[in-house]
Design a protein around this motif. Structure first.
Motif, short mmCIF file in Angstrom:
data_model
loop_
_atom_site.label_atom_id
_atom_site.label_comp_id
_atom_site.label_asym_id
_atom_site.label_seq_id
_atom_site.Cartn_x
_atom_site.Cartn_y
_atom_site.Cartn_z
N UNK A 55 -70.78 -39.06 46.17
CA UNK A 55 -69.81 -38.71 47.19
C UNK A 55 -69.50 -37.21 47.15
N UNK A 56 -69.44 -36.64 45.96
CA UNK A 56 -69.20 -35.21 45.84
C UNK A 56 -70.33 -34.42 46.48
N UNK A 57 -71.55 -34.84 46.27
CA UNK A 57 -72.71 -34.16 46.85
C UNK A 57 -72.66 -34.22 48.37
N UNK A 58 -72.30 -35.38 48.90
CA UNK A 58 -72.19 -35.54 50.35
C UNK A 58 -71.11 -34.63 50.92
N UNK A 59 -69.94 -34.63 50.31
CA UNK A 59 -68.84 -33.82 50.83
C UNK A 59 -69.17 -32.33 50.76
N UNK B 149 -69.27 -40.05 59.86
CA UNK B 149 -70.45 -40.10 60.71
C UNK B 149 -71.70 -39.66 59.95
N UNK B 150 -71.54 -38.62 59.15
CA UNK B 150 -72.67 -38.16 58.35
C UNK B 150 -73.02 -39.21 57.31
N UNK B 151 -72.01 -39.78 56.68
CA UNK B 151 -72.25 -40.82 55.69
C UNK B 151 -72.97 -42.01 56.32
N UNK B 152 -72.65 -42.30 57.56
CA UNK B 152 -73.27 -43.43 58.26
C UNK B 152 -74.66 -43.16 58.77
N UNK B 153 -75.12 -41.93 58.66
CA UNK B 153 -76.49 -41.61 59.06
C UNK B 153 -76.70 -41.39 60.54
#
Length: 243
Positions: free
Chosen positions: A43-47, A64-68
């Motif tokens: 999650x840290x990498x994503x944020x 939205x980014x997390x959902x692809x």
């Protein structure tokens, strides 16, 4: 001798760095990291990636980014860069120019012409000097070195397209490779985004080369590290609440 050591003597820089260090140490003790460290790291990498893309002007909702569902090439490039960082940690102190080129290839694919991927467009001499400062440097305090790496790259913008993504990734690699943040959890990019006017203003001040300008940047960087460390606790609390 450490050529950057005098920067810590600038007014209020050393206390700001010490405070940021304390925030990072506290964040690394969060109990979620004991059993759910992988989830927190993902999650840290994503944020961090989403924040880095936003700082290039490509802002999208985190979910939205997390959902692809986000196909924006700058966002996708920032995600590729974030995914690549663990595999580049060992190479960064040995071959920084090679790593910078690799980061640009990942960040700028689909944004700039293929011919320009990994190719410097300006600042070759200063990039050589920066590479010399990074390679094998075990003397400069990690956060100070990361701050200078970031500022030099964001000032020079030596690559076409999303050069800021490269700058922020190189700073993150510095913190990880030097053991300041060995698991790559501190989302400094989120700190920059949360304090974006200050981020832009202090980067501009650094570019002037004056002591006050450099001091402004270093104080901002410490503040961004603090925010990025505190974000670990936010993620950790959320993970614990969901299990």
């Amino acid at each position: 001798m450490d050529p950057l050591a005098p920067l810590l003597d600038l007014a209020e820089v050393a206390p700001a760095f010490a405070s940021a260090r304390e925030a990072v140490d506290a964040a690394h003790r969060h109990r979620a990291l004991r059993r759910h460290g992988g989830q927190v790291a993902a999650e840290a990498s994503l944020r961090a990636a989403v924040a880095s893309a936003a700082l290039e002007g490509n802002t999208y909702d985190l979910d939205e980014v997390r959902g692809g569902t986000v196909t924006d090439p700058v966002v996708q490039g920032a995600l590729r860069v974030a995914e690549s960082l663990p595999g580049l940690v060992d190479l960064w102190p040995r071959a920084p120019r090679q790593v910078l080129a690799k980061l640009h290839v990942l960040a700028a694919r689909g944004v700039v012409h293929d011919h320009d991927l990994g190719r410097l467009i300006s600042g070759a001499e200063r990039i050589d000097a920066l590479a010399g400062l990074v390679a094998g440097n075990e003397t400069t305090p990690p956060m100070l070195l990361a701050a200078v790496v970031h500022a030099e790259l964001i000032t020079l913008r030596p690559f076409a397209g999303p050069a800021g993504v490269v700058a922020r990734a190189a700073a993150r690699l510095t913190l990880t490779a030097r053991g300041f943040d060995p698991r790559g959890l501190v989302m400094v990019e989120v700190g920059h985004q949360n304090r974006e006017p200050e981020y832009l203003g202090s980067a501009g001040a650094y570019a002037t080369g004056t002591p006050d300008g450099v001091r402004s940047w270093l104080r901002h960087y410490a503040a961004a590290v603090t925010v990025g460390a505190e974000e670990i606790g936010v993620i950790g609390d959320s993970v614990l609440a969901s299990v």
